[in-house]
Design a protein around this motif. Structure first.
Motif, PDB file in Angstrom:
ATOM      1  N   ILE A 153       0.841  -1.198   0.000  1.00  0.00           N
ATOM      2  CA  ILE A 153       0.000   0.000   0.000  1.00  0.00           C
ATOM      3  C   ILE A 153       0.879   1.253   0.000  1.00  0.00           C
ATOM      4  O   ILE A 153       0.601   2.222  -0.716  1.00  0.00           O
ATOM      5  CB  ILE A 153      -0.960   0.011   1.212  1.00  0.00           C
ATOM      6  CG1 ILE A 153      -1.870  -1.234   1.198  1.00  0.00           C
ATOM      7  CG2 ILE A 153      -1.775   1.306   1.248  1.00  0.00           C
ATOM      8  CD1 ILE A 153      -2.791  -1.332   0.001  1.00  0.00           C
ATOM      9  N   ARG A 154       1.950   1.235   0.774  1.00  0.00           N
ATOM     10  CA  ARG A 154       2.861   2.383   0.810  1.00  0.00           C
ATOM     11  C   ARG A 154       3.440   2.665  -0.576  1.00  0.00           C
ATOM     12  O   ARG A 154       3.491   3.816  -1.021  1.00  0.00           O
ATOM     13  CB  ARG A 154       3.982   2.148   1.820  1.00  0.00           C
ATOM     14  CG  ARG A 154       3.497   2.163   3.261  1.00  0.00           C
ATOM     15  CD  ARG A 154       4.641   1.864   4.240  1.00  0.00           C
ATOM     16  NE  ARG A 154       4.149   1.781   5.591  1.00  0.00           N
ATOM     17  CZ  ARG A 154       3.890   2.821   6.373  1.00  0.00           C
ATOM     18  NH1 ARG A 154       4.084   4.047   5.916  1.00  0.00           N
ATOM     19  NH2 ARG A 154       3.441   2.653   7.602  1.00  0.00           N
ATOM     20  N   ARG A 155       3.850   1.618  -1.282  1.00  0.00           N
ATOM     21  CA  ARG A 155       4.400   1.796  -2.636  1.00  0.00           C
ATOM     22  C   ARG A 155       3.311   2.255  -3.607  1.00  0.00           C
ATOM     23  O   ARG A 155       3.578   3.073  -4.495  1.00  0.00           O
ATOM     24  CB  ARG A 155       5.054   0.501  -3.114  1.00  0.00           C
ATOM     25  CG  ARG A 155       6.364   0.200  -2.380  1.00  0.00           C
ATOM     26  CD  ARG A 155       7.111  -0.988  -2.960  1.00  0.00           C
ATOM     27  NE  ARG A 155       6.405  -2.250  -2.792  1.00  0.00           N
ATOM     28  CZ  ARG A 155       6.443  -2.987  -1.682  1.00  0.00           C
ATOM     29  NH1 ARG A 155       7.122  -2.590  -0.629  1.00  0.00           N
ATOM     30  NH2 ARG A 155       5.778  -4.134  -1.630  1.00  0.00           N
ATOM     31  N   ARG A 156       2.096   1.752  -3.439  1.00  0.00           N
ATOM     32  CA  ARG A 156       0.977   2.161  -4.294  1.00  0.00           C
ATOM     33  C   ARG A 156       0.747   3.659  -4.166  1.00  0.00           C
ATOM     34  O   ARG A 156       0.622   4.379  -5.160  1.00  0.00           O
ATOM     35  CB  ARG A 156      -0.280   1.385  -3.891  1.00  0.00           C
ATOM     36  CG  ARG A 156      -1.537   1.786  -4.621  1.00  0.00           C
ATOM     37  CD  ARG A 156      -2.778   1.157  -3.974  1.00  0.00           C
ATOM     38  NE  ARG A 156      -3.939   1.446  -4.760  1.00  0.00           N
ATOM     39  CZ  ARG A 156      -4.388   0.706  -5.769  1.00  0.00           C
ATOM     40  NH1 ARG A 156      -3.771  -0.402  -6.099  1.00  0.00           N
ATOM     41  NH2 ARG A 156      -5.461   1.064  -6.442  1.00  0.00           N
ATOM     42  N   VAL A 157       0.680   4.147  -2.930  1.00  0.00           N
ATOM     43  CA  VAL A 157       0.443   5.572  -2.694  1.00  0.00           C
ATOM     44  C   VAL A 157       1.630   6.396  -3.187  1.00  0.00           C
ATOM     45  O   VAL A 157       1.455   7.461  -3.790  1.00  0.00           O
ATOM     46  CB  VAL A 157       0.139   5.843  -1.210  1.00  0.00           C
ATOM     47  CG1 VAL A 157       0.083   7.331  -0.919  1.00  0.00           C
ATOM     48  CG2 VAL A 157      -1.179   5.170  -0.814  1.00  0.00           C
ATOM     49  N   GLU A 158       2.829   5.907  -2.965  1.00  0.00           N
ATOM     50  CA  GLU A 158       4.019   6.622  -3.420  1.00  0.00           C
ATOM     51  C   GLU A 158       4.029   6.793  -4.939  1.00  0.00           C
ATOM     52  O   GLU A 158       4.403   7.844  -5.455  1.00  0.00           O
ATOM     53  CB  GLU A 158       5.268   5.862  -2.967  1.00  0.00           C
ATOM     54  CG  GLU A 158       6.560   6.595  -3.238  1.00  0.00           C
ATOM     55  CD  GLU A 158       7.759   5.837  -2.705  1.00  0.00           C
ATOM     56  OE1 GLU A 158       8.751   5.698  -3.451  1.00  0.00           O
ATOM     57  OE2 GLU A 158       7.697   5.367  -1.553  1.00  0.00           O
ATOM     58  N   SER A 159       3.577   5.767  -5.657  1.00  0.00           N
ATOM     59  CA  SER A 159       3.615   5.830  -7.121  1.00  0.00           C
ATOM     60  C   SER A 159       2.370   6.470  -7.737  1.00  0.00           C
ATOM     61  O   SER A 159       2.434   7.011  -8.842  1.00  0.00           O
ATOM     62  CB  SER A 159       3.822   4.434  -7.712  1.00  0.00           C
ATOM     63  OG  SER A 159       2.703   3.612  -7.462  1.00  0.00           O
ATOM     64  N   ARG A 160       1.219   6.436  -7.024  1.00  0.00           N
ATOM     65  CA  ARG A 160      -0.027   6.919  -7.623  1.00  0.00           C
ATOM     66  C   ARG A 160      -0.661   8.108  -6.903  1.00  0.00           C
ATOM     67  O   ARG A 160      -1.567   8.743  -7.439  1.00  0.00           O
ATOM     68  CB  ARG A 160      -1.071   5.796  -7.647  1.00  0.00           C
ATOM     69  CG  ARG A 160      -0.671   4.595  -8.451  1.00  0.00           C
ATOM     70  CD  ARG A 160      -1.801   3.585  -8.447  1.00  0.00           C
ATOM     71  NE  ARG A 160      -1.394   2.317  -9.014  1.00  0.00           N
ATOM     72  CZ  ARG A 160      -2.193   1.289  -9.162  1.00  0.00           C
ATOM     73  NH1 ARG A 160      -3.453   1.356  -8.770  1.00  0.00           N
ATOM     74  NH2 ARG A 160      -1.755   0.168  -9.684  1.00  0.00           N
ATOM     75  N   GLY A 161      -0.254   8.383  -5.671  1.00  0.00           N
ATOM     76  CA  GLY A 161      -0.915   9.411  -4.870  1.00  0.00           C
ATOM     77  C   GLY A 161      -0.951  10.774  -5.531  1.00  0.00           C
ATOM     78  O   GLY A 161      -1.940  11.499  -5.443  1.00  0.00           O
ATOM     79  N   HIS A 162       0.115  11.111  -6.235  1.00  0.00           N
ATOM     80  CA  HIS A 162       0.188  12.427  -6.870  1.00  0.00           C
ATOM     81  C   HIS A 162      -0.844  12.616  -7.995  1.00  0.00           C
ATOM     82  O   HIS A 162      -1.112  13.743  -8.404  1.00  0.00           O
ATOM     83  CB  HIS A 162       1.595  12.652  -7.429  1.00  0.00           C
ATOM     84  CG  HIS A 162       1.896  11.773  -8.613  1.00  0.00           C
ATOM     85  ND1 HIS A 162       2.252  10.436  -8.475  1.00  0.00           N
ATOM     86  CD2 HIS A 162       1.854  12.024  -9.936  1.00  0.00           C
ATOM     87  CE1 HIS A 162       2.428   9.922  -9.675  1.00  0.00           C
ATOM     88  NE2 HIS A 162       2.192  10.860 -10.583  1.00  0.00           N
ATOM     89  N   LEU A 163      -1.439  11.531  -8.478  1.00  0.00           N
ATOM     90  CA  LEU A 163      -2.371  11.624  -9.611  1.00  0.00           C
ATOM     91  C   LEU A 163      -3.607  12.472  -9.294  1.00  0.00           C
ATOM     92  O   LEU A 163      -4.247  12.985 -10.207  1.00  0.00           O
ATOM     93  CB  LEU A 163      -2.793  10.231 -10.077  1.00  0.00           C
ATOM     94  CG  LEU A 163      -1.659   9.348 -10.631  1.00  0.00           C
ATOM     95  CD1 LEU A 163      -2.170   7.955 -10.945  1.00  0.00           C
ATOM     96  CD2 LEU A 163      -1.023   9.997 -11.858  1.00  0.00           C
TER      97      LEU A 163
END
Length: 195
Positions: free
Chosen positions: A19-29
């Protein structure tokens, strides 16, 4: 303004690093998403510092417009959640109040969520007035980034949501870690009570 959250409870042995990696890679969208006041990317980790009994991914949204909320729910953003985790129940509430706190300029690190039923014998307006006082007090607390109050009149449930600069105090509700905050229209969220 509309409040919205879906809480995805994950297995006890789930690697929350995913989840941490998901947010790191997609959160800025969603950092520039039209109609979005703010989205707090929240997690709880079983046995973590907040005393959570579960692993959970639980993003929380404050929408400035229903069009923004609809664009997200019926667009590729939410479909990504459905594809990866199945279709979660999406809770939503009508906004009653929003306040910036003394730490509004800081990056929030934690959040609290507290849902309270309106007692059956209590006039709804009295419960809301009392809750409005609570949100004003919370918003004046050192370390508070922002505080919101919303209601689900179907279930007669009041929801207090607070973002904190650092660790939230004990007893403030369910504790979450904030992994990222997308806040493209936070400056235009209506403050004070919403009627």
């Amino acid at each position: 303004m509309h409040a919205m959250q879906y809480r995805i409870t994950l297995p006890a042995d789930y690697d929350m690093g995913i989840i941490r990696r998901r947010v790191e890679s997609r959160g800025h969208l969603l950092d520039g998403f039209p109609g979005l006041g703010l989205k707090a990317y929240l997690i709880r980790e079983r046995g973590g510092g907040g005393g959570s009994p579960v692993n959970q991914y639980a993003p929380f949204y404050l929408w400035n417009t229903p069009q923004g909320m609809n664009s997200f729910l019926w667009g590729p953003g939410f479909q990504g959640i459905v594809d990866d985790f199945g279709r979660p129940e999406v809770e939503h509430w009508t906004s009653l109040a929003f306040e910036h706190g003394p730490a509004a300029g800081a990056v929030p690190r934690t959040a609290t969520r507290r849902a309270l039923p309106v007692p059956p014998g209590e006039p709804p307006a009295a419960a809301v007035d009392r809750a409005l006082g609570t949100v004003r007090e919370l918003a004046a607390t050192p370390g508070v980034h922002a505080a919101a109050l919303a209601v689900d009149p179907r279930r007669w449930e009041l929801l207090h949501f607070t973002l904190w600069e650092h660790t939230a105090p004990a007893g403030a509700g369910e504790h979450y870690e904030v992994l990222h905050l997308s806040a493209p229209e936070q400056h235009t969220l209506q403050t004070g009570r919403h009627w």
